[in-house]
Motif scaffolding. Structure first.
Motif, PDB file in Angstrom:
ATOM      1  N   GLN A 147       0.825  -1.212   0.000  1.00 49.12           N
ATOM      2  CA  GLN A 147       0.000   0.000   0.000  1.00 49.12           C
ATOM      3  C   GLN A 147       0.856   1.258   0.000  1.00 49.12           C
ATOM      4  O   GLN A 147       0.555   2.239  -0.686  1.00 49.12           O
ATOM      5  CB  GLN A 147      -0.915   0.018   1.221  1.00 49.12           C
ATOM      6  CG  GLN A 147      -2.067  -0.954   1.195  1.00 49.12           C
ATOM      7  CD  GLN A 147      -2.902  -0.838   2.466  1.00 49.12           C
ATOM      8  OE1 GLN A 147      -3.282   0.247   2.888  1.00 49.12           O
ATOM      9  NE2 GLN A 147      -3.173  -1.980   3.090  1.00 49.12           N
ATOM     10  N   SER A 148       1.937   1.225   0.781  1.00 45.15           N
ATOM     11  CA  SER A 148       2.807   2.391   0.845  1.00 45.15           C
ATOM     12  C   SER A 148       3.451   2.662  -0.510  1.00 45.15           C
ATOM     13  O   SER A 148       3.651   3.816  -0.906  1.00 45.15           O
ATOM     14  CB  SER A 148       3.869   2.218   1.936  1.00 45.15           C
ATOM     15  OG  SER A 148       4.891   1.308   1.559  1.00 45.15           O
ATOM     16  N   ALA A 149       3.782   1.601  -1.239  1.00 45.16           N
ATOM     17  CA  ALA A 149       4.348   1.767  -2.583  1.00 45.16           C
ATOM     18  C   ALA A 149       3.347   2.423  -3.523  1.00 45.16           C
ATOM     19  O   ALA A 149       3.707   3.279  -4.350  1.00 45.16           O
ATOM     20  CB  ALA A 149       4.792   0.418  -3.128  1.00 45.16           C
ATOM     21  N   ARG A 150       2.089   2.014  -3.410  1.00 39.97           N
ATOM     22  CA  ARG A 150       1.046   2.575  -4.287  1.00 39.97           C
ATOM     23  C   ARG A 150       0.633   3.987  -3.907  1.00 39.97           C
ATOM     24  O   ARG A 150       0.005   4.690  -4.701  1.00 39.97           O
ATOM     25  CB  ARG A 150      -0.184   1.665  -4.269  1.00 39.97           C
ATOM     26  CG  ARG A 150       0.001   0.334  -4.991  1.00 39.97           C
ATOM     27  CD  ARG A 150      -1.334  -0.370  -5.184  1.00 39.97           C
ATOM     28  NE  ARG A 150      -1.967  -0.699  -3.913  1.00 39.97           N
ATOM     29  CZ  ARG A 150      -1.876  -1.875  -3.298  1.00 39.97           C
ATOM     30  NH1 ARG A 150      -1.146  -2.841  -3.846  1.00 39.97           N
ATOM     31  NH2 ARG A 150      -2.491  -2.095  -2.148  1.00 39.97           N
ATOM     32  N   SER A 151       0.965   4.412  -2.696  1.00 36.14           N
ATOM     33  CA  SER A 151       0.454   5.687  -2.177  1.00 36.14           C
ATOM     34  C   SER A 151       0.997   6.905  -2.912  1.00 36.14           C
ATOM     35  O   SER A 151       0.388   7.974  -2.900  1.00 36.14           O
ATOM     36  CB  SER A 151       0.794   5.821  -0.693  1.00 36.14           C
ATOM     37  OG  SER A 151       2.187   6.063  -0.501  1.00 36.14           O
ATOM     38  N   GLY A 152       2.183   6.768  -3.535  1.00 41.07           N
ATOM     39  CA  GLY A 152       2.798   7.918  -4.183  1.00 41.07           C
ATOM     40  C   GLY A 152       3.467   8.881  -3.219  1.00 41.07           C
ATOM     41  O   GLY A 152       3.983   9.926  -3.635  1.00 41.07           O
TER      42      GLY A 152
END
Length: 267
Positions: A147-152
């Motif tokens: 999720q942190s990777a996808r958060s931008g």
């Protein structure tokens, strides 16, 4: 050579001033040093929530200002990058995005240190945990990192298997969640770090361990290096060995950042 992950006394659990880390980096022969101390807990009502973990909100601008002064003072001896290590709390992502955008950072490291309100580094968290408990925790952790990777929000993801820090047995628990996490990181095109501070914890070794790093290489995940030093003497630790290991895995570049722009350097 560079080191992008360092801390200092403001965070409450590291030793030394920012200047101490600059001097140690110069002594170690580094050409680039990144400051990346822990961001405050921006969503908490008090100014200095958990002072043994992170700096006060009121201290944050002073951290950035001191880093900028040192960058100018030492410009003829070492390149200084100004970053921050920020916790990832999905429910507060908007707030963190807003606050971090107020500062002219070179990079932001995103790390998961807390799950279900409990610090991952506390050994008692894992006391009495069954194999099923550990599996669920590892899968939850991997999903949060994804999720942190996808958060931008982040340029670098910190110590992506730190869930093993106080529970070394986590490394041997196989789950498809690890592979899903790495595929997501590759798709999001976020850099991960080889972080050598695991050797100071119960798990020993680096984050991520070699098996995870090999899988990251397979999926084309980009990498950088950080000692995660909490004492000046650890700046640049194991850097030559990290470099050799990455070359052996087929990597030909690692990355630094300037004003949130990624720059490839040959290994």
């Amino acid at each position: 050579m560079f080191d992008l992950h360092t801390h200092h006394e403001r965070c409450g659990h590291a030793q030394g001033t920012l200047r101490d880390y600059v001097r140690s980096a110069i002594d170690a022969g580094l050409h680039t040093l990144g400051f990346s101390d822990h961001s405050p807990f921006f969503a908490e009502p008090e100014d200095h929530h958990r002072p043994w973990v992170a700096m006060a909100k009121s201290e944050f601008p002073r951290y950035v200002a001191e880093a900028q002064r040192l960058r100018e003072e030492y410009a003829d001896r070492i390149r200084i990058l100004i970053g921050v290590e920020s916790d990832y709390f999905p429910e507060h992502a908007g707030l963190y995005r807003e606050v971090l955008a107020r500062h002219d950072f070179d990079y932001v490291i995103g790390s998961v240190h807390v799950m279900d309100g409990v610090d991952l580094f506390r050994p008692e968290r894992w006391a009495g945990a069954t194999e099923d408990d550990l599996l669920r925790a590892k899968e939850q952790y991997c999903d949060l990192v994804a999720q942190s990777a996808r958060s931008g929000l982040f340029d670098i993801l910190g110590h992506i298997d730190v869930v093993k820090a106080a529970c070394p047995g986590m490394s041997s628990i196989a789950t498809p969640a690890t592979e899903r996490m790495l595929r997501t990181i590759a798709e999001a095109d976020v850099v991960i770090e080889v972080n050598t501070s695991g050797r100071t914890k119960a798990c020993g070794g680096w984050y991520p361990d070699l098996a995870v790093l090999e899988m990251a290489a397979h999926y084309g995940v980009k990498v950088t290096y950080g000692s995660d030093a909490h004492v000046p003497e650890r700046v640049g630790e194991d850097r030559a060995e990290v470099r050799r290991t990455l070359r052996d895995l087929g990597y030909r570049h690692w990355y630094v950042f300037e004003q949130r722009r990624r720059i490839a350097l040959p290994l």
